[in-house]
Structure formats: C-alpha cells, structure tokens
Write an enzyme that holds these catalytic residues in place. Structure first.
Site, PDB file in Angstrom:
ATOM      1  CG  HIS A 156      -1.661  -1.243   1.452  1.00  0.00           C
ATOM      2  ND1 HIS A 156      -2.842  -1.570   0.837  1.00  0.00           N
ATOM      3  CD2 HIS A 156      -1.331  -2.309   2.230  1.00  0.00           C
ATOM      4  CE1 HIS A 156      -3.237  -2.781   1.239  1.00  0.00           C
ATOM      5  NE2 HIS A 156      -2.328  -3.255   2.081  1.00  0.00           N
ATOM      6  CB  SER A 277      13.594  21.872 -14.730  1.00  0.00           C
ATOM      7  OG  SER A 277      12.863  23.073 -14.852  1.00  0.00           O
ATOM      8  CE  LYS A 283      11.614  19.580 -11.329  1.00  0.00           C
ATOM      9  NZ  LYS A 283      10.436  18.986 -10.860  1.00  0.00           N
ATOM     10  CD  GLU A 290       9.052  11.601 -15.114  1.00  0.00           C
ATOM     11  OE1 GLU A 290       8.676  12.055 -14.037  1.00  0.00           O
ATOM     12  OE2 GLU A 290       9.563  12.301 -16.006  1.00  0.00           O
TER      13      GLU A 290
END
Ligand code: ARG
Length: 453
Positions: A156, A277, A283, A290
């Site tokens: 979970h 970024s 970043k 992804e």
C-alpha cells in the site's frame, strides 16, 4: 502500376489510393518479401512453372534487388507502389521483363503477406529475447553490487518490512524471465509457414510445402489454407507478451521513480539518463523512467486495437487485416527501446545506503518482529498482533521507534517481554529471520542470485 488492373476501366481515386496503399507501413517487410519470393521461385520451378535457367535468373535479380534496397531503402517509398509486394514485383519486372511476371504464379498476396509478417515476427522476436536477457543481466549485476543494502519494503506504499535491495532486483528478474518464457512460447506457435496456401483455398500446383517451409526456416507448413491466410494470432500474442512485459517495466520504472524522489532519496540515477528543467536549476528528472512508464499506454492500445480489428472477421482474408502492421511495428519498437533504456538506467544506478537504511528503521517496519517475539513467548498470533498495534500507537504518540521504549514500558503491554526483545527488533534480525526459500535473508538472496547466474 497496380497488380490487378484487368477488370477495371476507371483509375482509382487519389483518396482511395492514399487510403488503401500500405507501402508507407509495410515497406519494413521488404527483406522478408524478397526472401519469401526467392523461396517461391524454387517452389514453382520444382513443379515446372519455371525452367532451371529462369529460376536462376529470377533469384539473381531478387538478390540484386535485396542489395539495392539495403543500400538505398528510400527508393521503396518513393516508388509509390501500393504495397511492398507490388514494389518487389514491379522492381523485378523492371529488371528481367516478362520473366518477372511469372513469379506470382500460384501465389496470392494473402499467403505472401502472412508469410512475410511471420518471418518478421520471428526475427524481431529473437531480437527482443536478446534484449530481455540484457535487462535480466543488468538486474543481476545491480543485485550483485547492492545486494545487502537494506531498504523498506512496501505494501500500500506504506513501509511494511525491511528487504535487501538485491531482493528487489531479483523480483524483477523473475518477471523478465517469465516474459522470456512467454515470448519463446509465442515464437514456437508462430513457426508455421503460410506460403503455398494461395488466396484462401490452397495453391493449384502440386508442390511440397514441407520443403518450401524448410527453405524459409519454418518448423512446419501451416496446415489449413483458410486459417493460414487469415491467422494473426502471432501478432496478437506478440502485442500481448509486449503488454505484459511493459507492465513489468512500468512497475519497475515507477518503483525507481519513487526511490529517486526527494522524499525517498534511495537511489541516484546517472546524469546520462536524466534531464534538467528549463526553469528550475535544481532539478534532475527521471525522464527515461517516465517515458518507459508512459510508452506502456501505446503498447496496450495496440493490443486492444488488433484484438478489436480481428474480432468477428469472417474467414478468410479481409482488408481489415492490413491494419495489423502499424500497431505491431510500434509495439515491437517501443518494447525494444524501453528494454534497452531500462538496461542503461540500471547499469548506472547507485543506492544511497544511508537513506535506505534510515527509512527501513523508521515506519515501524519491525512491528511484525515484535508480534513474532510474543508468539515465541506463547501468545497466540492474533492477540500478539493486537498488543503490538497498541505499542505502535504509543510509539507514534511519543514520536519514537519501538526499540527506543524502555523494557519496563514495553512490559506494560505484555509481561512476557524480556531484555532479549531488543535483539529481535534490529533490522539485521528482521532480515535474518526471512530465511525460508524465497525470503529476503541475505543468505537466501545470495543463493538466489547464484542460482540465476
Ligand atoms: N497490403 C495487404 C495487407 O497488408 C496485402 C494483402 C493484400 N491482399 C488482398 N487481397 N488485397 O494485408
């Protein structure tokens, strides 16, 4: 020039041609189409349609064409042919004249395209097996490097019990091994040759289809002509195998994206596979992972697409089936590049052991241990589970781990708790206890890794 002009007195409309032509997609079958044509030349020579000299000449010209298109593939699309079969035939006729018009005797584009596509599936399937094996290898290498780094395991997405990082790696090895098995299995079933089945009813020439199948490296000829020309199970199976494998890749990507997050900080990804970024200088984004996660969607889409295209299609060939290739090609390309990328990501991945360990120490990942301790002291598990729940509530209230409670305090929850409880609450003890087959004790993980090697 179309392959079928005789019955027609009007030209196709431009729109129809654009709609109907499949060359912009099926040009990728050019090698298979030529190799299949060479085998077909032999097959019709064997039944007397071609003389030996004619057969030699046709095969020479086809060989020459193969070299030309390998050298200059752009000539295929610019030919404006209807499909790859038309391209090969018209190129052959341009080379050898009327003799080229004999090659299609006894053959249909229906058995031809079915054969081309199966040859392509077998070739690409083998390449994918190699790439799955590479990811498996990258996971084994990573398991070896970081085997005993301890991190929290989750259910979970809540910290559940500590696990060895090597154990996490080997979980994905199991998945990719199943993918390999599934693909091998699909390739076995795809290994029957449709050529010699004609348009639907079988070829009218008494050829030995076993010899023909063998000449194209198929295990056997397909046994029913109606089925052979209209079967696309292999396309569906590859899309399905790819979908399952992409599901595995996406889960691995998602785990790693989370491990790489600022919140977890469990791993560092190599600069090579991350991007910055345009606005936020701090970043370092996990784009490779992804995109693996993202490309899973289009692979599932293609599976649903081909299943829906094939649904309720009457026997035998229907033009609907021309829609089989675009999705399949995209599936195999996407699957291949995602596997390649996954192997690269894994090879440069470093575990931040201080962070994984401290996360494993927080979140009451040793609560089950305390329950098992109470069971060893004679308490029924259900009762122990309840008692430990109360201990955890108290620990949360005091913002401390269970092992920081003094013995006297712990004894207020269960009088059977003694000094030895602290030994069983350590991370090492949590891991060491999972020594049954398949568990995360370090000796088990090492043995599992050795067995895989
Ligand atoms: N381009 C077609 C396909 O991919 C080849 C088969 C055409 N057959 C036919 N009967 N029109 O399906």
């Amino acid at each position: 020039m179309a392959l079928w002009g005789g019955r027609f007195s009007q030209e196709s409309s431009e729109l129809f041609k654009l709609f109907n032509d499949s060359l912009p997609v099926d040009y990728r079958l050019v090698e298979e189409d030529i190799v299949g044509s060479i085998a077909w030349a032999d097959a019709i020579a064997a039944v007397g349609i071609l003389t030996d000299a004619e057969c030699v000449e046709l095969k020479r010209a086809l060989g020459e064409l193969l070299e030309e298109v390998q050298d200059k593939p752009e000539q295929i699309i610019s030919s404006g042919a209807e499909d790859i079969h038309s391209f090969v035939e018209q190129s052959l006729i341009a080379k050898v004249g009327d003799l080229g018009k004999k090659l299609h005797t006894g053959r249909s584009r229906n058995d031809q395209v079915a054969t081309d596509l199966k040859l392509w599936c077998k070739k690409e399937g083998q390449a994918l097996l190699g790439q799955l094996t590479q990811v498996r290898g990258a996971l084994l290498d990573l398991a070896e490097r970081e085997l005993d780094a301890v991190m929290p395991g989750y259910t979970h997405l809540q910290r559940a019990q500590p696990v060895a990082f090597g154990h996490w790696c080997l979980a994905y090895v199991e998945m990719f091994e199943r993918d390999i098995g599934r693909l091998q299995d699909a390739l076995k079933r795809a290994d029957t040759c449709p050529l010699g089945c004609g348009a639907l009813a079988g070829t009218a020439y008494p050829m030995d289809r076993h010899v023909l199948a063998q000449s194209l490296n198929f295990a056997a000829p397909a046994l029913n002509s109606l089925d052979a020309v209209s079967d696309r199970d292999h396309v569906i199976e590859l899309c399905s195998d790819a979908s399952i494998s992409m599901m595995h890749l996406s889960r691995m990507a998602e785990d790693l994206i989370f491990f790489n997050s600022g919140e977890a900080g469990f791993i560092e990804l190599a600069d090579q596979v991350t991007s910055g970024s345009s606005l936020m200088p701090q970043k370092k984004n996990p784009d490779a992972l992804e995109l693996i996660r993202g490309k899973t969607g289009r692979v599932y889409g293609a599976l649903v697409g081909i299943l829906t295209t094939m649904k309720a299609l009457p026997l035998a060939y229907n033009k609907d089936m021309q829609e089989d290739k675009e999705g399949l090609f995209d599936v195999m390309d996407s699957w291949a590049i995602c596997l390649e990328m996954a192997a690269l990501v894994l090879s440069g991945l470093k575990v931040n052991r201080a962070n994984t360990l401290s996360a494993a120490q927080q979140g009451y990942a040793n609560a089950t241990e305390l329950a098992d301790y109470l069971v060893a002291k004679g308490m029924p598990f259900r009762e122990a589970h309840h008692v430990v729940g109360e201990v955890v509530v108290a620990a949360i209230a005091e913002k401390k781990p269970i092992e920081n409670f003094e013995l006297a305090k712990l004894q207020t929850f269960a009088s059977s708790i003694e000094q030895d409880v602290y030994d069983c609450l350590t991370i090492d003890s949590c891991l060491a206890k999972r020594e049954a087959l398949g568990g995360t004790s370090l000796p088990q993980v090492k043995a599992a890794l050795n067995a895989k090697r």
